[in-house]
Write a protein that holds these residues in place. Structure first.
Motif, PDB file in Angstrom:
ATOM      1  N   MET A 143       0.842  -1.199   0.000  1.00  0.00           N
ATOM      2  CA  MET A 143       0.000   0.000   0.000  1.00  0.00           C
ATOM      3  C   MET A 143       0.878   1.249   0.000  1.00  0.00           C
ATOM      4  N   THR A 144       0.521   2.235  -0.810  1.00  0.00           N
ATOM      5  CA  THR A 144       1.285   3.467  -0.882  1.00  0.00           C
ATOM      6  C   THR A 144       0.815   4.447   0.194  1.00  0.00           C
ATOM      7  N   LEU A 145       1.603   5.506   0.396  1.00  0.00           N
ATOM      8  CA  LEU A 145       1.229   6.530   1.376  1.00  0.00           C
ATOM      9  C   LEU A 145      -0.084   7.190   0.984  1.00  0.00           C
ATOM     10  N   GLU A 146      -0.264   7.462  -0.290  1.00  0.00           N
ATOM     11  CA  GLU A 146      -1.508   8.093  -0.739  1.00  0.00           C
ATOM     12  C   GLU A 146      -2.706   7.197  -0.469  1.00  0.00           C
ATOM     13  N   GLN A 147      -2.548   5.890  -0.698  1.00  0.00           N
ATOM     14  CA  GLN A 147      -3.635   4.965  -0.421  1.00  0.00           C
ATOM     15  C   GLN A 147      -3.965   4.922   1.072  1.00  0.00           C
ATOM     16  N   LEU A 148      -2.913   4.983   1.906  1.00  0.00           N
ATOM     17  CA  LEU A 148      -3.125   5.025   3.357  1.00  0.00           C
ATOM     18  C   LEU A 148      -3.900   6.270   3.757  1.00  0.00           C
ATOM     19  N   ILE A 149      -3.523   7.400   3.182  1.00  0.00           N
ATOM     20  CA  ILE A 149      -4.198   8.665   3.493  1.00  0.00           C
ATOM     21  C   ILE A 149      -5.666   8.590   3.096  1.00  0.00           C
ATOM     22  N   ASN A 150      -5.936   8.038   1.901  1.00  0.00           N
ATOM     23  CA  ASN A 150      -7.317   7.906   1.451  1.00  0.00           C
ATOM     24  C   ASN A 150      -8.120   6.996   2.372  1.00  0.00           C
ATOM     25  N   GLU A 151      -7.500   5.890   2.797  1.00  0.00           N
ATOM     26  CA  GLU A 151      -8.194   4.916   3.635  1.00  0.00           C
ATOM     27  C   GLU A 151      -8.565   5.482   5.006  1.00  0.00           C
ATOM     28  N   HIS A 152      -7.665   6.324   5.562  1.00  0.00           N
ATOM     29  CA  HIS A 152      -7.873   6.827   6.919  1.00  0.00           C
ATOM     30  C   HIS A 152      -8.237   8.309   6.946  1.00  0.00           C
ATOM     31  N   HIS A 153      -8.665   8.843   5.803  1.00  0.00           N
ATOM     32  CA  HIS A 153      -8.865  10.290   5.703  1.00  0.00           C
ATOM     33  C   HIS A 153      -9.863  10.822   6.720  1.00  0.00           C
ATOM     34  N   GLY A 154     -10.874  10.018   7.030  1.00  0.00           N
ATOM     35  CA  GLY A 154     -11.890  10.469   7.979  1.00  0.00           C
ATOM     36  C   GLY A 154     -11.367  10.705   9.381  1.00  0.00           C
ATOM     37  N   LEU A 155     -10.194  10.134   9.703  1.00  0.00           N
ATOM     38  CA  LEU A 155      -9.605  10.304  11.032  1.00  0.00           C
ATOM     39  C   LEU A 155      -8.645  11.484  11.105  1.00  0.00           C
ATOM     40  N   LEU A 156      -8.291  12.038   9.951  1.00  0.00           N
ATOM     41  CA  LEU A 156      -7.237  13.050   9.894  1.00  0.00           C
ATOM     42  C   LEU A 156      -7.809  14.456  10.049  1.00  0.00           C
ATOM     43  N   ASN A 157      -7.110  15.282  10.849  1.00  0.00           N
ATOM     44  CA  ASN A 157      -7.501  16.686  10.981  1.00  0.00           C
ATOM     45  C   ASN A 157      -6.579  17.572  10.147  1.00  0.00           C
ATOM     46  N   GLU A 158      -6.764  18.867  10.267  1.00  0.00           N
ATOM     47  CA  GLU A 158      -6.003  19.808   9.443  1.00  0.00           C
ATOM     48  C   GLU A 158      -4.506  19.727   9.720  1.00  0.00           C
ATOM     49  N   ASN A 159      -4.123  19.571  11.001  1.00  0.00           N
ATOM     50  CA  ASN A 159      -2.705  19.429  11.345  1.00  0.00           C
ATOM     51  C   ASN A 159      -2.099  18.179  10.729  1.00  0.00           C
ATOM     52  N   ASP A 160      -2.876  17.083  10.743  1.00  0.00           N
ATOM     53  CA  ASP A 160      -2.399  15.835  10.148  1.00  0.00           C
ATOM     54  C   ASP A 160      -2.146  16.013   8.649  1.00  0.00           C
ATOM     55  N   GLU A 161      -3.082  16.670   7.970  1.00  0.00           N
ATOM     56  CA  GLU A 161      -2.930  16.916   6.534  1.00  0.00           C
ATOM     57  C   GLU A 161      -1.676  17.752   6.264  1.00  0.00           C
ATOM     58  N   TYR A 162      -1.439  18.745   7.125  1.00  0.00           N
ATOM     59  CA  TYR A 162      -0.259  19.594   6.965  1.00  0.00           C
ATOM     60  C   TYR A 162       1.023  18.777   7.118  1.00  0.00           C
ATOM     61  N   VAL A 163       1.087  17.932   8.165  1.00  0.00           N
ATOM     62  CA  VAL A 163       2.289  17.122   8.416  1.00  0.00           C
ATOM     63  C   VAL A 163       2.531  16.152   7.266  1.00  0.00           C
ATOM     64  N   LEU A 164       1.472  15.515   6.783  1.00  0.00           N
ATOM     65  CA  LEU A 164       1.614  14.580   5.673  1.00  0.00           C
ATOM     66  C   LEU A 164       2.075  15.290   4.403  1.00  0.00           C
ATOM     67  N   GLY A 165       1.573  16.505   4.197  1.00  0.00           N
ATOM     68  CA  GLY A 165       2.037  17.291   3.054  1.00  0.00           C
ATOM     69  C   GLY A 165       3.507  17.634   3.175  1.00  0.00           C
ATOM     70  N   PHE A 166       3.943  17.994   4.407  1.00  0.00           N
ATOM     71  CA  PHE A 166       5.346  18.316   4.644  1.00  0.00           C
ATOM     72  C   PHE A 166       6.224  17.097   4.383  1.00  0.00           C
ATOM     73  N   ILE A 167       5.791  15.940   4.876  1.00  0.00           N
ATOM     74  CA  ILE A 167       6.566  14.709   4.682  1.00  0.00           C
ATOM     75  C   ILE A 167       6.657  14.349   3.200  1.00  0.00           C
ATOM     76  N   THR A 168       5.540  14.471   2.497  1.00  0.00           N
ATOM     77  CA  THR A 168       5.521  14.137   1.071  1.00  0.00           C
ATOM     78  C   THR A 168       6.480  15.019   0.288  1.00  0.00           C
ATOM     79  N   ARG A 169       6.518  16.307   0.639  1.00  0.00           N
ATOM     80  CA  ARG A 169       7.403  17.235  -0.079  1.00  0.00           C
ATOM     81  C   ARG A 169       8.865  17.065   0.311  1.00  0.00           C
ATOM     82  N   ASN A 170       9.118  16.495   1.485  1.00  0.00           N
ATOM     83  CA  ASN A 170      10.481  16.369   2.001  1.00  0.00           C
ATOM     84  C   ASN A 170      10.779  14.915   2.387  1.00  0.00           C
ATOM     85  N   MET A 171      10.376  13.994   1.511  1.00  0.00           N
ATOM     86  CA  MET A 171      10.478  12.574   1.821  1.00  0.00           C
ATOM     87  C   MET A 171      11.909  12.128   2.118  1.00  0.00           C
ATOM     88  N   GLU A 172      12.850  12.535   1.282  1.00  0.00           N
ATOM     89  CA  GLU A 172      14.233  12.088   1.448  1.00  0.00           C
ATOM     90  C   GLU A 172      14.795  12.523   2.801  1.00  0.00           C
TER      91      GLU A 172
END
Length: 257
Positions: free
Chosen positions: A1-30
Motif C-alpha cells: 500500500m502506498t502513502l496516498e492509499q493510506l491517506i485515502n483509507e484513513h482520511h476520515g480520522l485526519l484533521n487539518e494538522n495531520d494533513e499539513y504534516v503529511l504534506g510536509f513529509i511528502t514534499r520532504n520525503m528524502e
C-alpha cells in the motif's frame, strides 16, 4: 500500500494538522526518512505527540514503524522514477495538456454544466482520491470569487448521508481518475434517482461514472503508473480541466448578467 492509499483509507480520522504534516513529509520525503520524531516535529513546526498520534491514526504502532514504511515508499518511488522516466517526458505532458484543452473546447455539453451551476440550489462535490480532492478544493476556492460556494464532501460515509437529503434542485460533481465506482455505485445511483444533476470529471474514455452522469467533463492522461495507479501528470491536466471550467463559467456569468 502506498502513502496516498493510506491517506485515502484513513482520511476520515485526519484533521487539518495531520494533513499539513503529511504534506510536509511528502514534499520532504528524502529528509524525513532520516529524521527522528523530534527532528521531524521541529522541521514541521509541530509537537512530537502530533506526529505520534498521526502515525497511529494511519495504523502504525509508532513512529519507528511509520518511518520504515516511508523508507520503503521512498525506495519504491525512486525505482519507479527510473523505470518509468521515459513515460514522463515533457512532450507527453504537453500532448496531454493540448488534448485536454481540445476536449474542453469541443465539448458542446459544457454549456449544460454552466446552466446546472447557475440554477442549482446547492452544489456538492466529491473526489475519489486524495490528489483529486486537492484539485477539487482549489476549484471550489476559485468559485468563491464568483459567489458560488461548493460543499466538498470529504468521505464516502458523508456522501451516503447527503444522499438522504439531496434533491433535484441540487448538483453533484464527482471527480475520479479511472471513473470506476466500486462501492460508490449504489450511493451514486440513489442520488441519480432523486433527480439530482450529476456531473462526472474523469480521464478521457469510457467508464462507469461517466455512463451514469448527466454530463461529463474529461481530461487526458496518457500513461498510468502500474505501481501506484497514478500518472504524475494526471493532477496537472485535472487541474487544467477544472480551471477551464472556472474560466468558462466566469465568461458565461458575464454574458448572462
Amino acid at each position: 500500500m502506498t502513502l496516498e492509499q493510506l491517506i485515502n483509507e484513513h482520511h476520515g480520522l485526519l484533521n487539518e494538522n495531520d494533513e499539513y504534516v503529511l504534506g510536509f513529509i511528502t514534499r520532504n520525503m528524502e529528509k524525513s526518512i532520516k529524521q527522528t520524531v523530534s527532528e521531524l516535529a521541529r522541521q514541521a513546526n509541530v509537537s512530537d505527540s502530533t506526529i505520534i498520534r498521526l502515525t497511529k491514526k494511519l495504523g502504525f504502532k509508532g513512529y519507528g514503524e511509520f518511518r520504515y514504511f516511508l523508507k520503503e515508499e521512498y525506495v519504491r518511488n525512486q525505482k519507479t522514477r527510473v523505470d518509468m522516466s521515459d513515460l514522463f517526458q515533457p512532450t507527453i505532458l504537453l500532448e496531454d495538456v493540448q488534448v485536454t484543452i481540445k476536449l474542453f473546447e469541443d465539448d458542446k455539453s459544457v454549456e449544460d454544466i454552466y446552466e446546472a451551476i447557475r440554477r442549482s440550489k446547492r452544489i456538492f462535490a466529491y473526489a475519489t482520491g486524495h490528489g483529486q480532492r486537492m484539485m477539487l478544493n482549489e476549484f471550489a476556492r476559485c468559485m468563491w470569487n464568483l459567489g458560488i460556494y461548493i460543499i466538498i464532501v470529504p468521505e464516502k460515509n458523508e456522501l451516503k448521508l447527503i444522499s438522504n437529503d439531496i434533491t433535484d434542485e441540487d448538483l453533484l460533481f464527482v471527480v475520479s481518475l479511472s471513473g470506476r465506482l466500486n462501492t460508490l455505485e449504489e450511493i451514486v445511483r440513489k442520488i441519480q434517482l432523486k433527480g439530482t444533476q450529476l456531473i462526472s470529471v474523469t480521464r478521457f474514455g469510457q467508464n462507469k461514472l461517466a455512463s451514469l452522469a448527466d454530463t461529463s467533463l474529461y481530461y487526458q492522461v496518457t500513461n498510468i503508473n502500474n505501481v501506484n495507479g497514478l500518472n504524475n501528470s494526471s493532477f496537472c491536466t485535472l487541474n487544467l480541466a477544472l480551471s477551464l471550467l472556472y474560466e468558462g463559467y466566469l465568461n458565461y456569468q458575464k454574458m448572462n448578467s
